[in-house]
Structures are given as structure tokens and as C-alpha cells.
Design a protein around this motif. Structure first.
Motif, PDB file in Angstrom:
ATOM      1  N   ALA A 278      39.008  39.865  33.992  1.00  0.00           N
ATOM      2  CA  ALA A 278      39.554  37.838  33.555  1.00  0.00           C
ATOM      3  C   ALA A 278      40.194  38.095  32.081  1.00  0.00           C
ATOM      4  N   THR A 279      40.033  39.830  31.550  1.00  0.00           N
ATOM      5  CA  THR A 279      40.015  39.982  29.979  1.00  0.00           C
ATOM      6  C   THR A 279      41.744  40.287  29.997  1.00  0.00           C
ATOM      7  N   THR A 280      41.425  41.654  30.752  1.00  0.00           N
ATOM      8  CA  THR A 280      43.196  41.874  30.803  1.00  0.00           C
ATOM      9  C   THR A 280      43.661  42.658  31.889  1.00  0.00           C
ATOM     10  N   GLY A 281      43.570  42.345  32.740  1.00  0.00           N
ATOM     11  CA  GLY A 281      44.050  41.535  34.427  1.00  0.00           C
ATOM     12  C   GLY A 281      43.785  43.281  34.891  1.00  0.00           C
TER      13      GLY A 281
ATOM     14  N   ILE B 196      48.597  41.545  37.196  1.00  0.00           N
ATOM     15  CA  ILE B 196      47.406  40.346  38.530  1.00  0.00           C
ATOM     16  C   ILE B 196      48.648  40.997  39.281  1.00  0.00           C
ATOM     17  N   ASN B 197      49.929  40.416  39.637  1.00  0.00           N
ATOM     18  CA  ASN B 197      50.813  39.702  40.009  1.00  0.00           C
ATOM     19  C   ASN B 197      51.215  40.792  40.812  1.00  0.00           C
ATOM     20  N   ASN B 198      51.475  42.134  40.260  1.00  0.00           N
ATOM     21  CA  ASN B 198      52.274  42.791  41.110  1.00  0.00           C
ATOM     22  C   ASN B 198      51.149  43.116  40.886  1.00  0.00           C
TER      23      ASN B 198
ATOM     24  N   LEU C 131      65.161  62.951  32.175  1.00  0.00           N
ATOM     25  CA  LEU C 131      65.101  61.713  31.578  1.00  0.00           C
ATOM     26  C   LEU C 131      64.077  61.573  30.966  1.00  0.00           C
ATOM     27  N   ASN C 132      64.009  61.045  30.036  1.00  0.00           N
ATOM     28  CA  ASN C 132      62.054  60.968  29.253  1.00  0.00           C
ATOM     29  C   ASN C 132      60.949  60.110  30.514  1.00  0.00           C
ATOM     30  N   PHE C 133      59.803  60.338  30.387  1.00  0.00           N
ATOM     31  CA  PHE C 133      59.187  59.405  31.773  1.00  0.00           C
ATOM     32  C   PHE C 133      57.591  58.799  30.161  1.00  0.00           C
ATOM     33  N   ARG C 134      57.591  57.504  30.661  1.00  0.00           N
ATOM     34  CA  ARG C 134      55.878  57.628  30.700  1.00  0.00           C
ATOM     35  C   ARG C 134      55.444  56.349  30.642  1.00  0.00           C
ATOM     36  N   ALA C 135      54.190  55.968  30.588  1.00  0.00           N
ATOM     37  CA  ALA C 135      54.048  55.075  31.387  1.00  0.00           C
ATOM     38  C   ALA C 135      52.628  54.816  30.774  1.00  0.00           C
ATOM     39  N   ALA C 136      52.142  53.382  30.741  1.00  0.00           N
ATOM     40  CA  ALA C 136      50.198  52.780  30.647  1.00  0.00           C
ATOM     41  C   ALA C 136      49.885  51.783  30.514  1.00  0.00           C
ATOM     42  N   PRO C 137      48.956  51.475  30.482  1.00  0.00           N
ATOM     43  CA  PRO C 137      48.512  50.014  30.833  1.00  0.00           C
ATOM     44  C   PRO C 137      49.059  48.919  29.378  1.00  0.00           C
TER      45      PRO C 137
ATOM     46  N   SER D  73      48.542  32.003  33.353  1.00  0.00           N
ATOM     47  CA  SER D  73      47.461  31.384  31.779  1.00  0.00           C
ATOM     48  C   SER D  73      47.532  31.461  30.473  1.00  0.00           C
ATOM     49  N   GLY D  74      49.175  32.418  30.525  1.00  0.00           N
ATOM     50  CA  GLY D  74      50.193  32.320  29.455  1.00  0.00           C
ATOM     51  C   GLY D  74      50.167  33.765  28.456  1.00  0.00           C
ATOM     52  N   ASP D  75      49.374  34.543  29.144  1.00  0.00           N
ATOM     53  CA  ASP D  75      49.370  35.845  28.815  1.00  0.00           C
ATOM     54  C   ASP D  75      50.177  36.533  29.600  1.00  0.00           C
ATOM     55  N   ALA D  76      51.754  36.832  29.347  1.00  0.00           N
ATOM     56  CA  ALA D  76      52.275  37.268  30.433  1.00  0.00           C
ATOM     57  C   ALA D  76      51.769  39.215  30.531  1.00  0.00           C
ATOM     58  N   ARG D  77      51.612  39.417  30.088  1.00  0.00           N
ATOM     59  CA  ARG D  77      51.239  41.225  30.410  1.00  0.00           C
ATOM     60  C   ARG D  77      50.019  41.084  31.504  1.00  0.00           C
ATOM     61  N   ARG D  78      48.968  40.318  31.149  1.00  0.00           N
ATOM     62  CA  ARG D  78      47.937  39.861  32.289  1.00  0.00           C
ATOM     63  C   ARG D  78      48.330  39.129  33.448  1.00  0.00           C
ATOM     64  N   ASP D  79      49.029  38.144  33.567  1.00  0.00           N
ATOM     65  CA  ASP D  79      49.489  38.211  34.873  1.00  0.00           C
ATOM     66  C   ASP D  79      50.173  38.983  34.774  1.00  0.00           C
ATOM     67  N   ALA D  80      51.266  39.639  34.864  1.00  0.00           N
ATOM     68  CA  ALA D  80      52.112  40.420  34.926  1.00  0.00           C
ATOM     69  C   ALA D  80      51.080  41.181  36.288  1.00  0.00           C
TER      70      ALA D  80
END
Length: 386
Positions: free
Chosen positions: A134-137, A62-64, A380-386, A53-60
Motif C-alpha cells: 500500500a505504500t509503493t504500489g 496498481i491500475n496498470n 536506441l538506449n533502453f532503461r526501465a525501473a520501478p 490516492s493522490g500519489d500518481a506513481r503508486r496509483d499507476a
């Protein structure tokens, strides 16, 4: 010198316009919807969907979500990269013969269904449903779009409908058996044993199927108590939502099971009393609303130390266990995780690691974010978020 009031107002108006352009235009741009999602096919043991869609973060996201689940590999970073067959694994339990359908693709929901054949002890066809904002994936689960009370009421209705289907199937089989005896001039009423103590293949098939369905009926109320809304697949299209339930029969009895997988469908308009505000936004074009906030079932981006990672967590199950998979973006090699949640602390172990002390992620859940430590040969420090 006296400045005319008209000129002063003109200057102030220009200043106000400039001020608004500086402060409001970026916000408007940030709020602008991304481009439409185009679903392409990637050839891999059949055909798998790939969103662009051109929105790389949203596409990733969905696809992942799809590729990590279906083939236990990261999605290609670009469509042109395609997917490379892993030398270390052959997909999820030998899954192959992939195909997919786009059930809905608009400005609110992308809904896909992927069909495949999975081979373990035996081979069997199955399907998976993937529903995205569809807006955020962001992945959508039943618990996102139905209130707790609404979901409980729907599960109760679904159970009633499913049991009715089995009772009708049993009644139909009894009718068939009665007609069969009449046709063969057997005067003993079904299901009484015949005086010659014989039971041919057709009667044996009918009796075995009825016994199986009766066992299903007996177990369904108890099994229904343990169904959680988040665990029930949904097939979403433009006008309806269908709850999907796997068949009651085991593999050995599958040939007798004409009921098979069960589906309970509702029109979106009929579900209005059960929807959350977010559900009404997605399914009924209601005003914009936010989903509930948690890290489960989502694709998260983050870091271990300074290394960028991508993480996917399963649902949090009723016993507080969960599983997951993550990969370092640089190497794109999937690493399986298993663990549990205690309070607001999540612990995930690299379950397939050959290290004597398997690396561990220990993090605090903060809404839909995780923050803590990766503990292995170093900490090691760890972090994760949408």
C-alpha cells in the motif's frame, strides 16, 4: 567586544535548528506515508477497480498492473478518462462480466479480487488476485512474503491437505454407492461388478468421478514438484492468507467435479515462522522491511531513446522464459513481448510485430532495474525501473 555566553548559545541553538530544518525536514517529508487508497469502479464490460490516492506513481503501478493483465490495455491515466474499448482486441480471450471485491485496504496492503468470464474455445468463470504494497504500489507475490524454506514447507503442507480432500471425496462417493445399492436391493458389494453386468447412470457417475479423483491423486505429487511459490495465487485479507489451486478436472469432466478449485487457508499468526521480515511487516504489523529486489511482476517506468514507456514483465518461469507488455506513454498502445533470461541478461522480442526483423529489447538486470538497448530499424538506449 565580549559576547555574553548566553547570547552565543542562543545564536548557536538557532543555527542548529535552521540546519536541522534544512537537512531533516525534506527527509521526513520523503518518508511520510502517502494518502489512503480509494478504490473506485470503472464501468467496462461490468466493473473494474481503479485506485486513487493522490500519489500518481503508486496509483499507476496498481491500475496498470490490473488493466494490462485483465484487458490488455493501459489503465486510464485519470479516472475521468474511463476506458475506451479497443478496436483491435476484445480483452483477454474475450473476457467480460467483470466484477471485483476489496479484500483488504489499509496502510500496508491493498488486496483485490477480480472476477470475470473468459471465452476461448468455451466460456468459463475465473478470478484473479492482485496484492499490492500500500505504500509503493508494488505487486506482492508469495515469494516476497515467505522465506524459501518456509514456502517449501507450506507447499508440502498444502499438498497433504489437498490430497486429504480428494481422499475424503472418494470415501464419500464409495459410501454413497454402497447406500445406493442397498436402497435398490443389489446384494453385490460396491465396487464389485453387478452380476447382471449393468451399471445405471448413477453408478456410472460415481465410478467416473472416483476414477477422476484417483487420477488427480496420482498426479499431484509429481505436479507439486513443479509448483513454484511465485506462481501460486494468494487471497489476502486482514487476518489470513489463502493459497488458491485450480481444479484438477478438465472442462469435459467439470460437471462431475464436486471438489473443484482448492483453497488452503492459514491465519497470519500461524504463518509467523514462515514469513520473511517483509512478510511480517505487511501481515503482522512488524517493523518496516524491504522486499526482495527483482524486476518481475512489476510495473516499470523508463525510456526507449527519449520516449517515455511503461513496462510490465511476467514472472521468470522455471525454463527462464517470460512474457511482457509495454506501451509508449504518448500513444498508450500495448505491445506484446516474449523472451527469456540468460544469466543477468534479458531479451524480449515484440512478438506480434509485422516487421521482418522484429524489434528486440536486450538489457542487463541490475537489481530491479533494466538497462540496455532497443534494437529495431535503429538502435536506441533502453532503461526501465520501478
Amino acid at each position: 567586544m565580549t559576547i555574553p555566553i548566553k547570547a552565543l548559545l542562543s545564536v548557536n541553538l538557532r543555527f542548529l535548528t535552521l540546519l536541522l530544518s534544512v537537512h531533516l525536514v525534506p527527509a521526513a517529508i520523503a518518508a511520510a506515508p502517502s494518502g489512503p487508497i480509494v478504490v473506485k469502479a470503472i464501468t467496462y464490460k461490468g466493473s473494474l477497480p481503479y485506485a486513487e490516492s493522490g500519489d500518481a506513481r503508486r496509483d499507476a503501478r496498481i491500475n496498470n498492473r490490473i488493466f494490462l493483465d485483465m484487458v490488455e490495455q493501459p489503465a486510464p491515466a485519470r479516472y475521468s478518462d474511463r476506458i475506451k474499448e479497443s478496436k483491435e482486441q476484445d480483452g483477454l480471450q474475450g473476457s467480460s462480466d467483470f466484477s471485483f471485491s476489496v479484500l483488504r485496504n489499509d496502510d500496508r496492503v491493498l488486496a483485490l479480487e477480480v472476477d470475470a468470464e473468459g471465452c476461448g474455445a468455451y466460456c468459463e468463470n475465473y478470478s484473479r488476485q492482485y496484492n499490492f504494497d500500500a505504500t509503493t504500489g508494488r505487486s506482492i507475490a508469495a515469494s516476497d512474503i515467505f522465506t524459501p524454506a518456509g514456502g517449501a514447507a507450506l507447499l508440502k503442507r498444502n499438498l497433504t491437505k489437498r490430497m486429504v480432500e480428494y481422499r475424503r471425496a472418494i470415501a464419500g462417493l464409495n459410501k454413497d454407492a454402497t447406500a445406493y445399492r442397498k436402497k435398490h436391493r443389489i446384494t453385490t458389494p460396491w465396487p464389485q461388478p453387478r452380476p447382471d453386468t449393468k451399471q445405471d447412470e448413477e453408478e456410472l457417475r460415481i465410478a467416473s468421478t472416483i476414477a477422476m479423483y484417483e487420477d488427480c491423486l496420482e498426479s499431484m505429487p509429481d505436479s507439486g514438484k513443479y509448483y513454484r511459490l511465485t506462481e501460486i495465487p494468494l487471497r489476502i485479507d486482514g487476518e489470513s492468507i489463502t493459497f488458491l489451486y485450480g481444479r484438477c478436472s478438465n472442462h469435459a469432466m467439470r460437471a462431475l467435479d464436486d471438489v473443484g478449485d482448492q483453497k488452503v487457508a492459514y491465519k497470519n499468526a500461524d504463518l509467523a515462522p514462515y514469513f520473511t521480515a517483509y512478510g511480517k511487516y505487511l501481515m503482522m504489523n512488524g517493523p518496516q522491511a524491504a522486499p526482495r529486489v527483482d524486476p518481475y511482476r512489476q510495473i516499470l517506468k523508463g525510456r526507449v531513446g527519449q520516449a517515455a514507456i511503461t513496462l510490465h514483465l511476467s514472472e521468470r518461469y522455471s525454463d527462464d522464459s517470460l512474457s511482457g507488455i509495454y506501451f509508449y506513454d504518448k500513444y498508450r498502445k500495448p505491445i506484446a513481448l516474449s523472451g527469456r533470461v540468460t544469466g543477468d541478461v534479458i531479451e524480449l522480442t515484440e512478438s506480434e510485430s509485422s516487421d521482418t526483423l522484429k524489434p528486440l529489447i536486450r538489457a542487463t538486470i541490475q537489481g530491479d532495474k533494466l538497462e540496455g538497448l532497443w534494437i529495431g530499424d535503429k538502435t536506441l538506449n533502453f532503461r526501465a525501473a520501478p
